[in-house]
Design a protein around this motif. Structure first.
Motif, PDB file in Angstrom:
ATOM      1  N   SER A 172       1.569   4.361   4.386  1.00 28.80           N
ATOM      2  CA  SER A 172       2.080   3.519   5.464  1.00 28.80           C
ATOM      3  C   SER A 172       3.032   4.304   6.381  1.00 28.80           C
ATOM      4  O   SER A 172       3.794   5.150   5.906  1.00 28.80           O
ATOM      5  CB  SER A 172       2.835   2.332   4.859  1.00 28.80           C
ATOM      6  N   ARG A 174       5.571   3.204   7.500  1.00 25.32           N
ATOM      7  CA  ARG A 174       6.939   2.796   7.141  1.00 25.32           C
ATOM      8  C   ARG A 174       7.653   3.880   6.324  1.00 25.32           C
ATOM      9  O   ARG A 174       8.874   3.971   6.366  1.00 25.32           O
ATOM     10  CB  ARG A 174       6.910   1.501   6.338  1.00 25.32           C
ATOM     11  N   LYS A 177      10.050   5.965   8.395  1.00 25.84           N
ATOM     12  CA  LYS A 177      11.089   5.317   9.214  1.00 25.84           C
ATOM     13  C   LYS A 177      12.398   6.109   9.240  1.00 25.84           C
ATOM     14  O   LYS A 177      12.971   6.335  10.306  1.00 25.84           O
ATOM     15  CB  LYS A 177      11.363   3.902   8.688  1.00 25.84           C
ATOM     16  N   ARG A 181      14.094   7.970  12.453  1.00 27.20           N
ATOM     17  CA  ARG A 181      15.433   7.573  12.913  1.00 27.20           C
ATOM     18  C   ARG A 181      16.304   8.827  13.076  1.00 27.20           C
ATOM     19  O   ARG A 181      17.039   8.987  14.034  1.00 27.20           O
ATOM     20  CB  ARG A 181      16.059   6.619  11.887  1.00 27.20           C
ATOM     21  N   ASP A 202      -2.835  -1.205  13.572  1.00 27.12           N
ATOM     22  CA  ASP A 202      -2.155  -0.013  13.035  1.00 27.12           C
ATOM     23  C   ASP A 202      -1.357   0.688  14.139  1.00 27.12           C
ATOM     24  O   ASP A 202      -0.267   1.210  13.900  1.00 27.12           O
ATOM     25  CB  ASP A 202      -3.171   0.986  12.451  1.00 27.12           C
ATOM     26  N   GLU A 205       1.724  -1.395  14.806  1.00 26.43           N
ATOM     27  CA  GLU A 205       2.668  -1.263  13.698  1.00 26.43           C
ATOM     28  C   GLU A 205       3.425   0.074  13.788  1.00 26.43           C
ATOM     29  O   GLU A 205       4.653   0.117  13.653  1.00 26.43           O
ATOM     30  CB  GLU A 205       1.951  -1.359  12.339  1.00 26.43           C
ATOM     31  N   ALA A 206       2.689   1.143  14.036  1.00 28.87           N
ATOM     32  CA  ALA A 206       3.325   2.467  14.125  1.00 28.87           C
ATOM     33  C   ALA A 206       4.326   2.502  15.276  1.00 28.87           C
ATOM     34  O   ALA A 206       5.450   2.991  15.135  1.00 28.87           O
ATOM     35  CB  ALA A 206       2.265   3.553  14.303  1.00 28.87           C
ATOM     36  N   GLU A 208       5.910   0.008  16.698  1.00 23.67           N
ATOM     37  CA  GLU A 208       7.082  -0.840  16.473  1.00 23.67           C
ATOM     38  C   GLU A 208       7.959  -0.344  15.328  1.00 23.67           C
ATOM     39  O   GLU A 208       9.177  -0.310  15.433  1.00 23.67           O
ATOM     40  CB  GLU A 208       6.640  -2.287  16.245  1.00 23.67           C
ATOM     41  N   GLU A 209       7.338   0.041  14.237  1.00 26.08           N
ATOM     42  CA  GLU A 209       8.120   0.479  13.064  1.00 26.08           C
ATOM     43  C   GLU A 209       8.873   1.780  13.334  1.00 26.08           C
ATOM     44  O   GLU A 209       9.993   1.962  12.900  1.00 26.08           O
ATOM     45  CB  GLU A 209       7.205   0.672  11.846  1.00 26.08           C
ATOM     46  N   LEU A 210       8.211   2.701  14.027  1.00 27.93           N
ATOM     47  CA  LEU A 210       8.833   4.016  14.249  1.00 27.93           C
ATOM     48  C   LEU A 210       9.469   4.139  15.632  1.00 27.93           C
ATOM     49  O   LEU A 210      10.017   5.172  15.971  1.00 27.93           O
ATOM     50  CB  LEU A 210       7.791   5.134  14.057  1.00 27.93           C
ATOM     51  N   GLU A 211       9.347   3.073  16.426  1.00 30.62           N
ATOM     52  CA  GLU A 211       9.857   3.072  17.806  1.00 30.62           C
ATOM     53  C   GLU A 211       9.324   4.276  18.576  1.00 30.62           C
ATOM     54  O   GLU A 211      10.074   5.062  19.176  1.00 30.62           O
ATOM     55  CB  GLU A 211      11.389   3.030  17.821  1.00 30.62           C
ATOM     56  N   TRP A 318      12.403   0.829  24.276  1.00 30.16           N
ATOM     57  CA  TRP A 318      13.442   0.919  23.248  1.00 30.16           C
ATOM     58  C   TRP A 318      14.810   1.197  23.876  1.00 30.16           C
ATOM     59  O   TRP A 318      15.768   1.470  23.179  1.00 30.16           O
ATOM     60  CB  TRP A 318      13.107   2.015  22.233  1.00 30.16           C
TER      61      TRP A 318
END
Ligand SMILES: [Zn+2]
Length: 330
Positions: A172, A174, A177, A181, A202, A205-206, A208-211, A318
């Protein structure tokens, strides 16, 4: 320049297209050269693949057997990276991002010697190109195990973007993350390979999760109007590689490539090579292929060319400023 580029496409004049400034923002450093140039340097007979690949693994095996075995080890690696810079210069690439893995840094003896070698190659073989080195993590890696090396490389201040590449389905996004960051604190552009083998969801998700600021491939987004709208609103650019997608059976042909749909939904796209040493199509040829197929007009392709050369300074979704590293607009 716009007129000149459009006329070159309309006249199908490849050498003129090659003389006009373009970008290549999705290219893996050790696989970005011209196969004929590499063959010459390696004093070997090399030929591009005769057909499509079923999987990334099959592509990797082909590369190992038919290219890498003729230019092995560190010497062979440096020869292939040299080929990538030479290729960029010959094809009029004025904004060049080359993607390097952590192992490549290690193979040259660490961050210091690695950067010195690459700087030297850049100034020797492609001095006219604005160079944006990219630091890539393998999707299958253990994030905890690579964290120290990842941070050491970022702390050099030399890399302009980070990426996750390799098997998109390995784990994932995630899991990355924390590392992303961390990368954001170093002010680099955040990218990941996604939506090549995965789905539109996918991609979202990538992002949004990893910005993410930008995505390598991302063509699966074309299957979802919702995802395309989100990407367009967030100003996330997709670095698309048409021939790579065809060779890996992600698109049938140039005439039906999803870049058309992405463009129509207002998603920012650029046109790139991915692994030129395997797919054997230059950025100029990629433009010409899309034009000849009737998929995009010369004017649309010029707009995409200009997008790739843009100076970035605006805020993205972002609230951060995207890359300002492209220098003067060309
Ligand atoms: Zn790639």
């Amino acid at each position: 320049m716009k007129q000149r580029f459009m006329e070159a496409l309309e006249q199908e004049d490849l050498s003129e297209v090659a003389h006009i400034p373009k970008s290549d923002l999705h290219s893996h450093a050790g696989r970005g050269g011209n196969i004929r140039y590499v063959a010459q340097l390696a004093k070997a007979k090399l030929a591009p693949p005769s057909g499509r690949f079923a999987t990334l693994g099959e592509m990797g095996d082909w590369f190992t057997i038919h290219v890498k075995s003729y230019c092995p080890g560190l010497e062979g690696y440096l020869l292939r990276v040299q080929a990538s810079f030479v290729q960029a210069a010959e094809d009029g690439i004025r904004v060049l991002a080359l993607n390097y893995g952590l192992d490549e840094i290690q193979s040259l003896g660490g961050v210091g010697p690695f950067i010195r070698t690459m700087k030297e190659m850049h100034s020797r073989y492609a001095p006219e190109a604005v160079f944006l080195p990219e630091l890539a993590l393998d999707r299958g890696c253990n994030p905890d195990q690579v964290k120290a090396r990842f941070e050491e490389a970022l702390a050099s201040g030399w890399f302009r973007s980070v990426d996750i590449c390799g098997n998109e389905l390995a784990q994932s996004v995630r899991c990355f993350k924390d590392l992303f960051r961390l990368a954001r604190n170093y002010g680099v552009v955040l990218r990941a390979h996604t939506g090549e083998f995965g789905t539109a969801e996918d991609v979202l998700e990538a992002v949004e999760e990893l910005e993410l600021d930008e995505v390598h491939h991302g063509i699966a987004a074309a299957q979802s109007p919702l995802v395309m709208r989100r990407l367009a609103e967030a100003g996330v650019r997709l670095h698309v590689c048409p021939t790579s997608n065809i060779m890996l059976r992600r698109a049938e042909d140039y005439g039906s490539h999803p870049i058309r749909r992405l463009y129509d939904y207002g998603v920012k796209v650029t046109i790139n090579t991915d692994d030129l040493l395997i797919f054997d199509q230059t950025v100029s040829q990629e433009y010409l292929n899309l034009y000849r197929s009737g998929l995009m007009t010369a004017e649309e392709l010029n707009a995409i060319r200009e997008e790739g050369l843009k100076v970035y300074g605006q805020e993205n979704a972002w609230g951060r400023h995207t890359s300002d590293s492209a220098g003067t607009p060309l």
